[in-house]
Design an enzyme around this catalytic site. Structure first.
Site, PDB file in Angstrom:
ATOM      1  N   LYS A 115      71.411 -20.286  59.590  1.00  0.00           N
ATOM      2  CA  LYS A 115      71.880 -20.392  60.970  1.00  0.00           C
ATOM      3  C   LYS A 115      73.325 -19.930  61.102  1.00  0.00           C
ATOM      4  O   LYS A 115      73.708 -19.365  62.128  1.00  0.00           O
ATOM      5  CB  LYS A 115      71.741 -21.835  61.475  1.00  0.00           C
ATOM      6  CG  LYS A 115      70.313 -22.226  61.772  1.00  0.00           C
ATOM      7  CD  LYS A 115      70.229 -23.464  62.642  1.00  0.00           C
ATOM      8  CE  LYS A 115      68.770 -23.804  62.952  1.00  0.00           C
ATOM      9  NZ  LYS A 115      68.627 -25.111  63.583  1.00  0.00           N
ATOM     10  N   LYS A 197      56.035 -16.415  60.016  1.00  0.00           N
ATOM     11  CA  LYS A 197      55.558 -17.567  60.776  1.00  0.00           C
ATOM     12  C   LYS A 197      55.642 -17.288  62.283  1.00  0.00           C
ATOM     13  O   LYS A 197      56.579 -16.634  62.724  1.00  0.00           O
ATOM     14  CB  LYS A 197      56.459 -18.765  60.419  1.00  0.00           C
ATOM     15  CG  LYS A 197      55.819 -20.113  60.600  1.00  0.00           C
ATOM     16  CD  LYS A 197      56.715 -21.192  60.000  1.00  0.00           C
ATOM     17  CE  LYS A 197      56.985 -22.263  61.023  1.00  0.00           C
ATOM     18  NZ  LYS A 197      57.817 -23.360  60.513  1.00  0.00           N
ATOM     19  N   LYS A 200      59.054 -19.653  67.905  1.00  0.00           N
ATOM     20  CA  LYS A 200      59.383 -19.725  69.321  1.00  0.00           C
ATOM     21  C   LYS A 200      60.556 -18.822  69.674  1.00  0.00           C
ATOM     22  O   LYS A 200      60.839 -18.603  70.835  1.00  0.00           O
ATOM     23  CB  LYS A 200      59.625 -21.177  69.764  1.00  0.00           C
ATOM     24  CG  LYS A 200      60.536 -22.005  68.893  1.00  0.00           C
ATOM     25  CD  LYS A 200      60.493 -23.484  69.336  1.00  0.00           C
ATOM     26  CE  LYS A 200      61.254 -24.346  68.342  1.00  0.00           C
ATOM     27  NZ  LYS A 200      61.208 -25.766  68.652  1.00  0.00           N
TER      28      LYS A 200
END
Ligand code: TRP
Length: 334
Positions: A115, A197, A200
């Site tokens: 991140k 994966k 979102k």
């Protein structure tokens, strides 16, 4: 909530549009677990602000996620569904646990590194201590088990280390949580790149089926799913696109891959995609319908929010007071 059940804690962030992957991989499983355990399912809004958020959007999404928990079938009378930010004990325990967590440990967290590189302009201290807040979430409720995906395993390990470290100094204060191992939810991959994966935050809207997508959109996305040129429907790693479609199909219909492969014997990819689309619509349409009905009942949802925050705070405060006493904070005068 009955005492003899084991305690389970999990949380989800209300950032981004939730996908079919979130539902089949986690939420659907949470519903099953809610019969067996005393469950705390939190909307972890405090974690969300480690990345900059639009306040109005965050508020809206947090409520939508809480509503979705209920719509999916988690009973808010028997379990605890609440906003993390409504229970101040999370922040208070996180502070104390910060003092029992080493910089070196947090530096090793792969999600932080990931991140930090994605948000290089905002590498804030909250992002760094994110796993400590997560530890506080879990330890406040003396959770026995935590169902988490592989990406959160490192954080759960750290939680265990912090709990054991604290217990070693002060005696048995925290239950040391275990990862929930059992029937885990299906791992749903991107429809456009089945090696990644379903996410979102994917840039490509065709890669993910969103929980609130209408039936035509769902069918169209399934139709466009990336497959291969093998022209045979087999469940094997060499055909990740087809395998993913079969996984989605099985998760939606509660069939096994073997059953599905047999069912599609001799079919073309077009037929498979169509069947997957229908299966997904069959699961999401009723879910969306329940969400819409619940959204209309503002008073009911408000009641759940209020009652469950009180329930959570009661348990959280019991642990917090014990911890505060252990570390030497002065007694409260009543
Ligand atoms: N970090 C988790 C995620 O992004 C969410 C989370 C916060 C969580 N606190 C938790 C999960 C406690 C399990 C237990 O997926």
């Amino acid at each position: 909530m009955e005492k003899e059940k084991k305690v389970l804690f999990s949380g989800m962030q209300a950032t981004g549009n939730l996908t079919l992957g979130n539902y089949l991989g986690a939420l659907k499983n949470w519903v099953t677990l809610s019969d067996e355990y005393e469950c705390y399912y939190s909307v972890v809004d405090m974690h969300s602000i480690t990345v900059r958020q639009d306040p109005a959007v965050l508020r809206k999404r947090a409520r939508a996620l809480l509503t979705l928990y209920i719509a999916a079938g988690i009973d808010p009378e028997k379990n605890c569904i609440y906003y993390q930010s409504h229970v101040s004990g999370h922040a208070e325990l996180a502070w104390i646990l910060n003092c029992f967590t080493y910089m070196g440990e947090l530096n090793r967290m792969t999600q932080f590194k990931d991140k930090a590189s994605k948000h290089a302009d905002n590498i804030n201290a909250g992002l760094f201590t994110y796993p400590v807040l997560m530890a506080a979430d879990i330890l406040l409720y003396q959770a026995d088990v935590v169902p988490v995906g592989i990406d959160q395993m490192q954080h759960l390990e750290l939680t265990r280390d912090i709990a054991q470290r604290f217990n070693a100094i002060y005696g048995d204060v925290f239950t040391v949580p275990e990862a929930y191992i059992g029937k885990v939810g299906a791992k749903i991959m991107s429809l456009q790149d089945p090696t990644r994966k379903m996410s979102k935050s994917d840039e490509n809207p065709n890669a993910s089926i969103y929980l609130m997508d209408d039936p035509d959109t769902i069918r169209r996305k399934c139709k466009r799913a990336v497959t291969d040129s093998e022209a045979q429907i087999l469940y094997r790693p060499e055909q990740p696109g087809v395998k993913n479609l079969l996984d989605i199909y099985c998760a939606c219909t509660n069939k096994t891959p073997e059953e599905a492969v047999r069912e599609f014997d001799g079919c073309g990819y077009g037929q498979l995609k169509e069947a997957v689309g229908e299966a997904v619509v069959g699961v999401l349409s009723p879910l969306q319908q329940r969400v819409r009905e619940l959204e209309k009942d503002k008073a009911y949802i408000d009641g759940v929010i209020k009652m469950n925050a009180e329930k959570a705070a009661y348990t959280a405060n019991k642990t917090l007071r014990k911890v505060q006493k252990k570390v030497g904070f002065p007694e409260r005068i009543r």
